[in-house]
Motif scaffolding. Structure first.
Motif, mmCIF file in Angstrom:
data_model
loop_
_atom_site.group_PDB
_atom_site.id
_atom_site.type_symbol
_atom_site.label_atom_id
_atom_site.label_comp_id
_atom_site.label_asym_id
_atom_site.label_seq_id
_atom_site.Cartn_x
_atom_site.Cartn_y
_atom_site.Cartn_z
ATOM 1 N N ARG A 258 0.789 -1.566 -0.148
ATOM 2 C CA ARG A 258 -0.064 0.097 0.111
ATOM 3 C C ARG A 258 0.335 1.120 -0.241
ATOM 4 N N HIS A 259 2.071 1.109 0.501
ATOM 5 C CA HIS A 259 3.318 2.385 0.918
ATOM 6 C C HIS A 259 3.869 2.552 -0.549
ATOM 7 N N ALA A 260 3.888 1.719 -1.192
ATOM 8 C CA ALA A 260 3.972 1.567 -2.112
ATOM 9 C C ALA A 260 3.674 2.314 -3.742
ATOM 10 N N HIS A 261 2.261 1.621 -3.105
ATOM 11 C CA HIS A 261 1.052 2.347 -4.099
ATOM 12 C C HIS A 261 0.868 3.967 -4.417
ATOM 13 N N THR A 262 1.113 4.307 -2.678
ATOM 14 C CA THR A 262 0.947 5.435 -3.178
ATOM 15 C C THR A 262 2.475 6.090 -3.020
ATOM 16 N N ARG A 263 3.634 5.624 -3.205
ATOM 17 C CA ARG A 263 4.336 6.251 -3.827
ATOM 18 C C ARG A 263 4.487 6.305 -4.533
ATOM 19 N N TYR A 264 4.265 5.731 -5.485
ATOM 20 C CA TYR A 264 4.132 5.491 -7.170
ATOM 21 C C TYR A 264 2.871 6.756 -7.192
ATOM 22 N N PHE A 265 2.390 6.885 -7.425
ATOM 23 C CA PHE A 265 1.609 7.876 -7.326
ATOM 24 C C PHE A 265 1.574 9.315 -6.555
ATOM 25 N N MET A 266 2.528 9.675 -5.807
ATOM 26 C CA MET A 266 3.318 10.893 -5.462
ATOM 27 C C MET A 266 4.078 11.037 -5.881
ATOM 28 N N ASP A 267 4.481 9.996 -6.561
ATOM 29 C CA ASP A 267 6.045 10.463 -7.456
ATOM 30 C C ASP A 267 5.422 11.076 -8.493
ATOM 31 N N ASN A 268 4.625 10.469 -9.666
ATOM 32 C CA ASN A 268 3.692 11.046 -10.625
ATOM 33 C C ASN A 268 3.736 12.425 -10.977
ATOM 34 N N GLN A 269 3.069 12.066 -9.693
ATOM 35 C CA GLN A 269 2.401 13.783 -9.485
ATOM 36 C C GLN A 269 3.560 14.836 -9.450
#
Length: 304
Positions: A258-269
């Motif tokens: 779940r943390h990796a999923h959120t991190r991926y979104f934030m990196d893309n933002q």
């Protein structure tokens, strides 16, 4: 979609978005999006303090006293909506699908435009140009656009934002205001490492947006679903990529996942933020569980 159901949906969207554009956005839109420049209006006699560069020498010679040209802001705009119709827009976990919110935002902008006597046109895009509707004025034209957004079926499910901006510059010879509406689930951007800031695909989007924004006034509006940002802890879940068709089982009970999923979104933002900053494109981002009125108001205020 059945004709009667489609008409009902179009009418519902018109009532909501036309009201918003009339009651909330009218003044802000006028201030935030200005005309192409100054247009000649009339001539009048020279008055003390007038700029001598505005003297109309032909009229001055005819009447044997100085006359100056009067200019007014040319308010009429051509507004283009670049609307993402790829497969990833058919997703929503809270109030509505991303596609539904994009349609409402586009309709609100369109009604704001015609209140300002602007022309409005549309480009539907995936990883190709799906449909081009040339700019026109009037309510009938906007209702046609809304019907198309509700009932349109694209040939492709993938996304290529750069291609859409390139097409805009090819088809629009005069300066326009272009609203780019997408979730930016772009196949090029997704292939690269979010931490690789100087990759070729990122450079392409930056380059295309920079060039496009020099010729036109491009404004980006991102619509996303909150599950792209955070996943609930509900155990094993089968997911399918709407653009590639790839299926996989994920374990949402894993805090690490779940943390990796959120991190991926934030990196893309962050990647998007940098791209828009470098290309001088104004943008806003709104979730399907949020109020897009507030997001648009903040965007207009920032530009006002």
């Amino acid at each position: 979609m059945e004709t009667q159901e489609l008409i009902k949906k179009v009418r519902k969207i018109e009532i909501k978005t036309r009201g918003l554009s009339s009651n909330i956005f009218a003044g802000q839109y006028h201030t935030a999006f200005k005309g192409r420049g100054m247009a000649f209006s009339e001539v009048r006699e020279y008055q003390f303090g007038d700029d001598v560069r505005d003297i109309d020498w032909n009229v001055t010679a005819r009447f044997h006293r100085p006359y100056v040209k009067v200019f007014e802001e040319e308010r009429e705009l051509t507004v283009m909506l670049l609307v993402d119709v790829s497969g990833s827009l058919d997703f929503g976990t809270v109030r509505q699908m991303k596609r539904d919110m994009v349609t409402e935002i586009a309709a609100t902008l369109a009604f704001s435009a015609i209140q300002n006597n602007d022309k409005i046109g549309v480009v539907f895009f995936s990883d190709r140009i799906e449909k081009y509707i040339p700019p026109k004025k009037g309510r009938k034209h906007i209702l046609y656009i809304i019907r198309e957004m509700l009932d349109f079926t694209p040939d492709s499910k993938r996304t290529d934002v750069s291609m859409a901006v390139e097409f805009l510059s090819q088809v629009m010879k005069r300066r326009c205001t272009a609203f780019l509406l997408s979730d930016f689930y772009d196949s090029e951007l997704r292939r690269q490492d979010p931490k690789a800031r100087n990759s070729a695909s990122e450079s392409r989007l930056e380059r295309v947006l920079t060039m496009g924004n020099r010729k036109h006034d491009i404004v980006a509006i991102q619509v996303y679903d909150r599950r792209a940002k955070t996943l609930p802890d509900i155990g094993l879940m089968k997911v399918r990529d709407a653009e590639t068709g790839h299926e996989m089982v994920i374990d949402t009970s894993s805090a690490k996942f779940r943390h990796a999923h959120t991190r991926y979104f934030m990196d893309n933002q962050e990647k998007l933020r940098q791209i828009f900053a470098k290309s001088s494109v104004d943008w806003t981002s709104v979730g399907t569980d949020e109020d897009y009125v507030k997001a648009l108001m903040m965007l207009f205020k920032k530009r006002g």
